[in-house]
Design an enzyme around this catalytic site. Structure first.
Site, mmCIF file in Angstrom:
data_model
loop_
_atom_site.group_PDB
_atom_site.id
_atom_site.type_symbol
_atom_site.label_atom_id
_atom_site.label_comp_id
_atom_site.label_asym_id
_atom_site.label_seq_id
_atom_site.Cartn_x
_atom_site.Cartn_y
_atom_site.Cartn_z
ATOM 1 C CE LYS A 20 -3.695 -2.324 2.612
ATOM 2 N NZ LYS A 20 -4.373 -2.289 3.936
ATOM 3 C CE1 TYR A 60 -8.966 -3.411 1.378
ATOM 4 C CE2 TYR A 60 -8.412 -1.294 0.394
ATOM 5 C CZ TYR A 60 -8.029 -2.441 1.068
ATOM 6 O OH TYR A 60 -6.714 -2.626 1.432
ATOM 7 C CG ASN A 125 -2.905 -2.675 7.393
ATOM 8 O OD1 ASN A 125 -2.906 -2.119 6.296
ATOM 9 N ND2 ASN A 125 -3.893 -3.456 7.784
ATOM 10 C CG HIS A 128 -4.766 -6.422 -0.024
ATOM 11 N ND1 HIS A 128 -5.935 -6.467 0.699
ATOM 12 C CD2 HIS A 128 -4.913 -7.299 -1.054
ATOM 13 C CE1 HIS A 128 -6.763 -7.318 0.110
ATOM 14 N NE2 HIS A 128 -6.179 -7.835 -0.951
ATOM 15 C CD GLU A 139 -8.493 -9.236 -3.063
ATOM 16 O OE1 GLU A 139 -7.320 -9.647 -2.879
ATOM 17 O OE2 GLU A 139 -9.309 -9.067 -2.122
HETATM 18 N N1 UDP Z 1 -8.995 -0.942 8.016
HETATM 19 C C1 UDP Z 1 -8.994 0.234 8.735
HETATM 20 N N2 UDP Z 1 -9.654 0.261 9.940
HETATM 21 C C2 UDP Z 1 -10.282 -0.832 10.459
HETATM 22 C C3 UDP Z 1 -10.260 -2.032 9.706
HETATM 23 C C4 UDP Z 1 -9.600 -2.046 8.492
HETATM 24 O O1 UDP Z 1 -8.441 1.235 8.300
HETATM 25 O O2 UDP Z 1 -10.839 -0.755 11.552
HETATM 26 C C5 UDP Z 1 -8.290 -0.978 6.720
HETATM 27 C C6 UDP Z 1 -6.915 -1.606 6.824
HETATM 28 O O3 UDP Z 1 -6.062 -0.917 5.898
HETATM 29 C C7 UDP Z 1 -7.170 -3.022 6.361
HETATM 30 C C8 UDP Z 1 -8.200 -2.771 5.265
HETATM 31 O O4 UDP Z 1 -9.039 -1.756 5.811
HETATM 32 O O5 UDP Z 1 -5.988 -3.635 5.891
HETATM 33 C C9 UDP Z 1 -9.025 -3.951 4.870
HETATM 34 O O6 UDP Z 1 -9.616 -4.514 6.021
HETATM 35 P P1 UDP Z 1 -9.712 -6.093 6.171
HETATM 36 O O7 UDP Z 1 -10.549 -6.387 7.361
HETATM 37 O O8 UDP Z 1 -10.102 -6.713 4.877
HETATM 38 O O9 UDP Z 1 -8.192 -6.486 6.558
HETATM 39 P P2 UDP Z 1 -7.022 -7.169 5.686
HETATM 40 O O10 UDP Z 1 -7.666 -8.143 4.760
HETATM 41 O O11 UDP Z 1 -6.295 -6.072 4.956
HETATM 42 O O12 UDP Z 1 -6.125 -7.829 6.691
HETATM 43 MG MG MG Z 2 -9.302 -8.024 3.524
#
Ligand code: UDP
Ligand code: MG
Length: 165
Positions: A20, A60, A125, A128, A139
């Site tokens: 990211k 997303y 974080n 992805h 994706e």
């Molecule tokens: N995210 C965020 N706040 C939250 C949860 C998620 O900003 O409370 C963002 C974070 O960048 C995360 C992304 O949304 O990586 C996608 O969320 P997901 O639950 O799919 O997590 P991932 O698959 O990336 O581990």
């Molecule tokens: Mg996810």
């Protein structure tokens, strides 16, 4: 021929991994690529782009009702840094890719994972990874649907990396 999203459950399983904008800005692209490369996974897709708002929203889509959605889409698309999108191939790469990334919230990510080693908060974080075979297919098609953007090639390392005997 192998579909661009690979064949889940085989050595041709594929997943979508992205660095990211915060990961790019912080100079962590090579480290993240290295971890997958050294493990033995094969890079079959790679691109650098500022995603459109439409692409980020589709990527997303399952989170569209969340309070952080607008901020998440802005962070991904505002162009302060691009995203590195990748497709990696190999046995169990969907599950293992997620293990290598670590927990979504870096506060819960263990040492030795990408997020556990380099991140502090959930909104930054840095990476992805597809969370299932269905997500990987969606994706990879979304980010790499263009002609020839995923390259099906044979690694000379394969016989030294992949065997079940
Ligand atoms: N995210 C965020 N706040 C939250 C949860 C998620 O900003 O409370 C963002 C974070 O960048 C995360 C992304 O949304 O990586 C996608 O969320 P997901 O639950 O799919 O997590 P991932 O698959 O990336 O581990
Ligand atoms: Mg996810």
């Amino acid at each position: 021929a192998v579909p661009i999203y690979g064949v889940p459950g085989t050595a041709k399983e594929r997943t979508f991994i992205a660095v990211k904008p915060d990961g790019v800005q912080r100079g962590l692209v090579s480290d993240i690529i290295s971890r997958f490369e050294r493990r033995g996974y094969k890079l079959v897709g790679l691109k650098l782009l500022v995603p459109s708002v439409g692409l980020a929203k589709e990527h997303y889509a399952d989170l569209s009702s969340k309070p952080f959605f607008a901020g998440l889409v802005d962070y991904m698309t505002n162009g302060k840094a691009p995203v590195v999108g990748m497709v990696w191939e190999g046995p169990a790469v969907i599950k293992q890719g997620r293990v290598m990334l670590g927990a979504t919230d870096p506060k819960a990510a263990g040492p030795g994972t990408i997020r556990g080693d380099y991140c502090l908060t959930i909104g930054r974080n840095i990476c992805h990874g597809s969370d299932s075979a269905e997500s990987a297919q969606k994706e990879i098609e979304l980010w790499f649907g263009g002609r020839g953007e995923v390259v099906d090639w044979a690694s000379n390392n394969e016989e030294w990396v992949v065997s079940n005997n």
